[in-house]
Write an enzyme that holds these catalytic residues in place. Structure first.
Site, PDB file in Angstrom:
ATOM      1  N   GLU A 142       3.520   7.924   8.573  1.00 33.00           N
ATOM      2  CA  GLU A 142       3.360   7.133   9.977  1.00 33.00           C
ATOM      3  C   GLU A 142       4.764   6.575  10.083  1.00 33.00           C
ATOM      4  O   GLU A 142       5.695   6.567   9.355  1.00 33.00           O
ATOM      5  CB  GLU A 142       2.443   5.774   9.601  1.00 33.00           C
ATOM      6  CG  GLU A 142       2.793   4.840   8.429  1.00 33.00           C
ATOM      7  CD  GLU A 142       1.785   4.042   8.024  1.00 33.00           C
ATOM      8  OE1 GLU A 142       0.708   4.181   8.185  1.00 33.00           O
ATOM      9  OE2 GLU A 142       2.245   3.028   7.220  1.00 33.00           O
TER      10      GLU A 142
ATOM     11  N   GLN B 227       0.816  -1.055  -0.067  1.00 27.97           N
ATOM     12  CA  GLN B 227      -0.114   0.045  -0.253  1.00 27.97           C
ATOM     13  C   GLN B 227       0.807   1.300   0.019  1.00 27.97           C
ATOM     14  O   GLN B 227       2.089   1.215   0.313  1.00 27.97           O
ATOM     15  CB  GLN B 227      -0.970   0.012   1.208  1.00 27.97           C
ATOM     16  CG  GLN B 227      -0.284  -0.124   2.636  1.00 27.97           C
ATOM     17  CD  GLN B 227      -1.156  -0.379   3.773  1.00 27.97           C
ATOM     18  OE1 GLN B 227      -1.276   0.506   4.679  1.00 27.97           O
ATOM     19  NE2 GLN B 227      -1.604  -1.740   3.724  1.00 27.97           N
TER      20      GLN B 227
ATOM     21  N   HIS C  66       0.253   5.669   1.212  1.00 30.21           N
ATOM     22  CA  HIS C  66      -0.614   6.739   1.367  1.00 30.21           C
ATOM     23  C   HIS C  66      -0.455   8.166   0.701  1.00 30.21           C
ATOM     24  O   HIS C  66       0.776   8.571   0.852  1.00 30.21           O
ATOM     25  CB  HIS C  66      -0.494   6.939   2.932  1.00 30.21           C
ATOM     26  CG  HIS C  66      -0.894   5.540   3.880  1.00 30.21           C
ATOM     27  ND1 HIS C  66      -1.561   4.841   3.811  1.00 30.21           N
ATOM     28  CD2 HIS C  66       0.340   5.010   4.525  1.00 30.21           C
ATOM     29  CE1 HIS C  66      -1.529   3.731   4.329  1.00 30.21           C
ATOM     30  NE2 HIS C  66      -0.506   3.930   5.092  1.00 30.21           N
TER      31      HIS C  66
ATOM     32  N   HIS D   9       4.834   0.454   0.875  1.00 33.61           N
ATOM     33  CA  HIS D   9       5.181  -0.200   2.064  1.00 33.61           C
ATOM     34  C   HIS D   9       4.222  -1.285   2.349  1.00 33.61           C
ATOM     35  O   HIS D   9       2.819  -1.257   2.060  1.00 33.61           O
ATOM     36  CB  HIS D   9       5.185   0.632   3.356  1.00 33.61           C
ATOM     37  CG  HIS D   9       4.108   1.254   3.723  1.00 33.61           C
ATOM     38  ND1 HIS D   9       3.313   2.423   3.141  1.00 33.61           N
ATOM     39  CD2 HIS D   9       3.021   1.080   4.836  1.00 33.61           C
ATOM     40  CE1 HIS D   9       2.344   2.697   3.562  1.00 33.61           C
ATOM     41  NE2 HIS D   9       2.035   1.806   4.676  1.00 33.61           N
TER      42      HIS D   9
ATOM     43  N   ARG E  91      -4.513   0.644  -2.014  1.00 33.82           N
ATOM     44  CA  ARG E  91      -3.712  -0.764  -2.038  1.00 33.82           C
ATOM     45  C   ARG E  91      -3.080  -1.017  -3.688  1.00 33.82           C
ATOM     46  O   ARG E  91      -3.862  -0.605  -4.543  1.00 33.82           O
ATOM     47  CB  ARG E  91      -4.847  -1.851  -1.875  1.00 33.82           C
ATOM     48  CG  ARG E  91      -5.103  -1.851  -0.332  1.00 33.82           C
ATOM     49  CD  ARG E  91      -5.749  -3.441  -0.110  1.00 33.82           C
ATOM     50  NE  ARG E  91      -6.722  -3.097   1.229  1.00 33.82           N
ATOM     51  CZ  ARG E  91      -7.878  -2.919   1.280  1.00 33.82           C
ATOM     52  NH1 ARG E  91      -8.693  -2.699  -0.114  1.00 33.82           N
ATOM     53  NH2 ARG E  91      -8.617  -2.679   2.059  1.00 33.82           N
TER      54      ARG E  91
END
Length: 320
Positions: free
Chosen positions: A113, A94, A96, A170, A190
């Site tokens: 993150e 995936q 972001h 990642h 995804r």
């Protein structure tokens, strides 16, 4: 309220989850539980305050109704989210979006993150980054489903720290448990999900256009500046902070005996990964143990952690 807010987590079932979160003392729902949303004001998984005058409010309600406890911030939504992830199986590959793309397309924050690896079985690895040199090459490799050629595999072990800026392809893989500190966002695109099917025989949705839009090309590993300071018998490790991380600072605290700390941001988040002890603020002590998560509000200027404790703490970035 000059005491920490203790939070009741929200648990998320996931196709890749397991039951290892029970080791933190949680009463899990039935099924495969992949995520403990421990300190969360996100509508998809709200944590609830368990003590003090704000008991019973969700963290989002407290943030909206009582901004004084959060330093009267400018941000309209609580900016951070702390999770524990149990990857019994591998997560989807995936990526972001950043704040700008997420605001336009998802109407929420972007998602940078990071992971503190609580445990990793021998031979564990992450998907982290990719080998494409251009967007055209990235698209071609995705179209060809050349996942072995595209995806970078990075070994990981217990105690490692990994910073995952938005735009980074990642995935946590099976056998890993991680404490995740992230922006408060639930937007995930995804690329690849191992052709898995859910209990109804359906493959999970992929987001190939969005993934292509937001992936950083070429991939560059961030250069971290991890520093460990000895404070009495305790150690305080700065895992990431500004300017490398524009959204949060994250620390690993290994407490032996007493560790005194002073306020360094509008509020501080704490997750106890192991051990037991107390936290004392304004003359009042609270027992803390493995699996506890709490927020130290803005009014508290200093506190003392005492005991034998393994903690990850974080703070929001200073507002501009």
């Amino acid at each position: 309220m000059t005491e920490p807010f203790f939070l009741k987590p929200f648990f998320q079932p996931k196709i890749w989850g397991g039951r290892k979160l029970e080791q933190f003392g949680y009463d899990l729902p039935e099924g495969k539980i992949g995520e403990c949303w421990a300190i969360s004001a996100h509508p998809h998984g709200p944590a609830t305050i368990e003590n003090g005058p704000l008991a019973g409010l969700t963290l989002a309600e407290a943030y909206a109704q009582h901004p004084e406890y959060f330093g009267n911030p400018k941000a309209k939504v609580f900016p951070l989210l702390t999770k524990i992830l149990d990857a019994e199986d591998s997560l989807s590959v995936q990526v972001h979006p950043d704040d700008e793309y997420a605001a336009v397309h998802e109407h929420e924050l972007g998602k940078t993150e990071c992971w503190y690896i609580i445990s990793a079985e021998p031979g564990s690895y992450l998907i982290y980054g990719h080998n494409a040199k251009t967007k055209a090459e990235l698209k071609q490799m995705m179209d060809d489903e050349d996942w072995d050629g595209l995806l970078r595999k990075v070994p990981v072990k217990t105690g490692d720290f990994v910073y995952v800026p938005s735009g980074t392809i990642h995935a946590l893989n099976k056998g890993i448990m991680a404490l995740e500190t992230q922006q408060s966002s639930d937007t995930t695109y995804r690329l690849y999900d191992y052709d898995r099917k859910d209990k109804n025989g359906n493959k999970r949705e992929l987001h190939l256009k969005q993934s292509l839009d937001v992936t950083t090309v070429p991939h560059v590993d961030p250069k971290l500046d991890i520093k460990t300071d000895q404070v009495g018998d305790s150690t305080v490790t700065t895992l990431v902070t500004a300017p490398i991380s524009p959204f949060f600072s994250v620390y690993h605290l290994q407490v032996k005996g007493d560790l005194q700390q002073q306020k360094g941001a509008n509020y501080t988040l704490f997750s106890v990964l192991d051990g037991k002890g107390t936290i004392t603020a304004d003359g009042k002590s609270f027992d803390i143990k493995r699996g506890d998560h709490f927020l130290m509000p803005s009014q508290v200027q200093e506190w003392t952690l005492r005991g034998d404790l393994d903690i990850v703490s974080s703070t929001p970035a200073a507002e501009k």
